[in-house]
Design an enzyme around this catalytic site. Structure first.
Site, PDB file in Angstrom:
ATOM      1  N   VAL A 158       4.082  -0.733   4.158  1.00 54.92           N
ATOM      2  CA  VAL A 158       2.746  -1.059   4.643  1.00 54.92           C
ATOM      3  C   VAL A 158       2.075  -1.900   3.567  1.00 54.92           C
ATOM      4  O   VAL A 158       2.019  -1.504   2.406  1.00 54.92           O
ATOM      5  CB  VAL A 158       1.915   0.205   4.926  1.00 54.92           C
ATOM      6  CG1 VAL A 158       0.513  -0.177   5.391  1.00 54.92           C
ATOM      7  CG2 VAL A 158       2.603   1.082   5.961  1.00 54.92           C
ATOM      8  N   ASP A 190      -0.849  16.002  14.119  1.00 56.93           N
ATOM      9  CA  ASP A 190      -0.791  16.054  12.658  1.00 56.93           C
ATOM     10  C   ASP A 190      -2.142  15.638  12.067  1.00 56.93           C
ATOM     11  O   ASP A 190      -2.204  14.820  11.159  1.00 56.93           O
ATOM     12  CB  ASP A 190       0.329  15.150  12.135  1.00 56.93           C
ATOM     13  CG  ASP A 190       0.628  15.402  10.654  1.00 56.93           C
ATOM     14  OD1 ASP A 190       0.307  16.505  10.167  1.00 56.93           O
ATOM     15  OD2 ASP A 190       1.171  14.496   9.987  1.00 56.93           O
ATOM     16  N   SER A 224       9.987   5.486   5.890  1.00 53.82           N
ATOM     17  CA  SER A 224      11.416   5.490   6.200  1.00 53.82           C
ATOM     18  C   SER A 224      11.878   4.195   6.844  1.00 53.82           C
ATOM     19  O   SER A 224      13.042   3.825   6.745  1.00 53.82           O
ATOM     20  CB  SER A 224      11.745   6.664   7.129  1.00 53.82           C
ATOM     21  OG  SER A 224      11.368   7.891   6.541  1.00 53.82           O
ATOM     22  N   LEU A 233       0.812  -1.216   0.000  1.00 54.55           N
ATOM     23  CA  LEU A 233       0.000   0.000   0.000  1.00 54.55           C
ATOM     24  C   LEU A 233       0.841   1.260   0.000  1.00 54.55           C
ATOM     25  O   LEU A 233       0.428   2.299  -0.511  1.00 54.55           O
ATOM     26  CB  LEU A 233      -0.925   0.014   1.223  1.00 54.55           C
ATOM     27  CG  LEU A 233      -1.955  -1.118   1.311  1.00 54.55           C
ATOM     28  CD1 LEU A 233      -2.698  -1.052   2.637  1.00 54.55           C
ATOM     29  CD2 LEU A 233      -2.941  -1.039   0.146  1.00 54.55           C
ATOM     30  N   GLY A 234       2.032   1.188   0.619  1.00 51.10           N
ATOM     31  CA  GLY A 234       2.899   2.359   0.697  1.00 51.10           C
ATOM     32  C   GLY A 234       4.226   1.990   1.324  1.00 51.10           C
ATOM     33  O   GLY A 234       4.450   0.862   1.769  1.00 51.10           O
ATOM     34  N   GLU A 235       5.134   2.954   1.329  1.00 49.13           N
ATOM     35  CA  GLU A 235       6.468   2.714   1.880  1.00 49.13           C
ATOM     36  C   GLU A 235       6.940   3.946   2.625  1.00 49.13           C
ATOM     37  O   GLU A 235       6.788   5.064   2.144  1.00 49.13           O
ATOM     38  CB  GLU A 235       7.452   2.370   0.761  1.00 49.13           C
ATOM     39  CG  GLU A 235       8.812   1.931   1.258  1.00 49.13           C
ATOM     40  CD  GLU A 235       9.667   1.332   0.156  1.00 49.13           C
ATOM     41  OE1 GLU A 235      10.836   0.982   0.433  1.00 49.13           O
ATOM     42  OE2 GLU A 235       9.163   1.215  -0.985  1.00 49.13           O
TER      43      GLU A 235
END
Length: 576
Positions: free
Chosen positions: A48, A156, A44, A40-42
């Site tokens: 994921v 955030d 640091s 789904l994503g990357e």
């Protein structure tokens, strides 16, 4: 290849609340009972991935955290402690952490999967009706209130971090690890998302607290109801000027109630900004508020609930005897805090069963819910001055006891320590610090309601203040490096002091444990400064260098040594 029809968790073991899987339960295509579907994503520290349970087909998100990168960044002890705490958070509108799995190379967080984002929904809808926007806003505020009550501040909040499930219910994400690891020194390097960040954050004057979340929620509410940002500019310096000026357009089509609430949330001065509790009492907010989101009365228990003790042992890796002994202690400790959290979760769960709202009855589960064919029609739609003593050097002031005092943890979230308000979880170290000053003035009538204040306030010249801080650290037994000029000039960050303090009761043969702290001096206004103390974690120093490689995850670190050092430092400053 799908995992065999066996219990893949059967041979797993528990260590400090994390599940350790045997090698045969791990492959490139599955982790325990979860089949990996796609990335789904990357970030640091790892990727994921979307995964499904091999039996129920229930979707989960797997967040991979590289243990090697954690070790290099000296963050793994803090990560472990934070995970064990976040596992206890259960609210219908917060992304759940179901489980933590450790492999030889990674820490894998099994978290709730929500496929939509409020951001995309806003883009598609342009702007929402007040009823629709209020529904989302109620869910966000109640979830934020829950976290503030349990010492967590997000800092955030933005539509991208507000996910939507299949029933268009808000799920607040990124309360934990990714922000801890990627943010480093929050006030130095980042202000979260500039469009949603409060003036005190983008100016780097004070450490962000609950007022920051209130500001961000106000921006989110404005965006949902108006369809655009109140402050926007492609040139960041211009954007910061607009945020600091706090001048924005309030559309006439908004109702007086919505306008009033937004105007009290988007206020540049954090001291004048409305609080979460005041939002809770606002008439506009309470229109059609679901029963399960209504404020609950505190329940004071006189005995330890065996069910909660059992859950606590499983989540934190403590024996039941240890937990019961900690609960009987007259002093506050992390076990008591976690017990109170689970107790509230239980009360929320009991209330949720009585709610008419759909799909809020399973949010306290400690594992992914079973697969359900339930489909909502909604998913088909487009988606804180005691004294002011005159010292020989700078003048120091400690703020009135607020609703909470702050302990930061080098992250986008910060953990807060509650005061004795309502006889809850009084911190002995904070009481010791307060006894070092004349409390006769603390009871004077205040013209303003209790607010959040952070750090130690002082007046004087910056060099005098820094000298007083170094002297206080020396008297407290802390170690530090005195800055020296290079080519006749001091480094630009001379207002930051990095120090360490040996923890006496953690001393063992061949090993000393140190608490690492960072002090930052901020100029709040001309001649007025704020000293902020931040925890940089703990580290074991071995007398035998070859043992330093043994950097496992067996020691569970507490935040109390850091708090003891903070209290000692305040006492030394006042006794100067």
């Amino acid at each position: 290849m799908q995992p065999q029809e066996v219990d893949l968790m059967e041979n797993s073991t528990m260590r400090n609340g994390a599940r350790v899987l045997p090698p045969e339960a791990i492959s490139k295509r599955h982790i325990g009972p979860y089949i990996i579907r796609e990335t789904l994503g990357e970030g640091s520290f790892g990727k994921v991935k979307l995964a499904t349970h091999y039996k129920t087909q229930q979707k989960v998100a797997l967040k991979f955290i590289s243990r090697q990168l954690l070790k290099k960044s000296d963050m793994h002890m803090r990560v472990e402690r934070e995970i064990s705490y976040l596992k206890l958070l259960r609210h219908p509108h917060i992304i759940k952490l179901y489980d933590v799995i450790t492999t030889p190379t990674d820490i894998v967080m099994v978290i709730e999967y929500a496929g939509g984002e409020l951001f995309d929904y806003i883009v598609e809808k342009k702007r929402m009706t007040e009823d629709e926007g209020r529904r989302f806003f109620q869910q966000i505020i109640c979830a934020i209130e829950y976290c503030h009550r349990h010492k967590i501040v997000h800092r955030d909040l933005k539509p991208e971090n507000l996910l939507l499930d299949d029933n268009l219910n808000v799920k607040i994400a990124d309360f934990g690890l990714s922000n801890i690891m990627t943010d480093g020194n929050f006030l130095k390097t980042s202000c979260g998302s500039p469009n949603y960040a409060a003036p005190e954050v983008i100016n780097g004057k004070l450490y962000a607290g609950p007022e920051v979340d209130v500001w961000s929620c106000g921006i989110v509410l404005y965006v949902m109801l108006v369809g655009r940002l109140p402050f926007d500019d492609e040139f960041i310096p211009n954007l910061f000027k607009k945020v600091n000026s706090c001048v924005y357009v309030m559309p006439d089509f908004l109702s007086p109630g919505a306008q009033s609430l937004i105007r009290r949330m988007i206020v540049a001065d954090p001291m004048q900004r409305i609080t979460i509790q005041e939002i809770r009492r606002d008439p506009w907010f309470n229109v059609n508020l679901p029963d399960y989101l209504r404020p609950m009365e505190e329940v004071q228990g006189s005995y330890a609930d065996s069910r909660i003790v059992s859950k606590l042992g499983e989540a934190m890796g403590f024996s039941e005897d240890y937990i019961v002994e900690a609960l009987r202690s007259d002093e506050n400790n992390e076990v008591k805090e976690a017990y109170n959290l689970l107790h509230e979760n239980q009360v929320i769960q009991e209330k949720s069963h009585l709610s008419k709202s759909k799909r809020v009855d399973s949010f306290l589960s400690v594992s992914p819910p079973a697969f359900s064919e339930y489909t909502s029609e909604l998913q088909k739609k487009s988606k804180q001055e005691l004294i002011d003593p005159t010292l020989e050097g700078p003048r120091w002031t400690v703020s009135d006891p607020p609703t909470y005092a702050k302990q930061t943890i080098d992250s986008n979230i910060c953990v807060l320590v509650p005061t004795a308000e309502k006889n809850k979880l009084e911190m002995r170290t904070l009481a010791d610090a307060a006894s070092a000053v004349d409390t006769s003035q603390s009871t004077r009538k205040k013209s303003r309601r209790n607010k959040w204040h952070f750090g130690v306030r002082c007046r004087g010249d910056a060099p005098e203040i820094l000298l007083a801080v170094y002297r206080a650290l020396q008297r407290a037994g802390a170690q530090f490096t005195v800055p020296k000029p290079v080519n006749g000039k001091y480094r630009s960050d001379m207002y930051t002091i990095k120090s360490r303090w040996e923890i006496p009761h953690c001393k063992r043969e061949g090993k000393n444990t140190y608490a690492y702290i960072e002090l930052q001096l901020y100029e709040v206004m001309p001649g007025c400064f704020m000293l902020d103390v931040k925890s940089n974690g703990y580290k074991d120093i071995y007398s035998h260098p070859e043992r330093t490689a043994d950097h496992g995850m067996d020691d569970l670190k507490s935040s109390f040594p850091f708090l003891d050092l903070c209290a000692m430092l305040v006492c030394k400053l006042f006794s100067a």
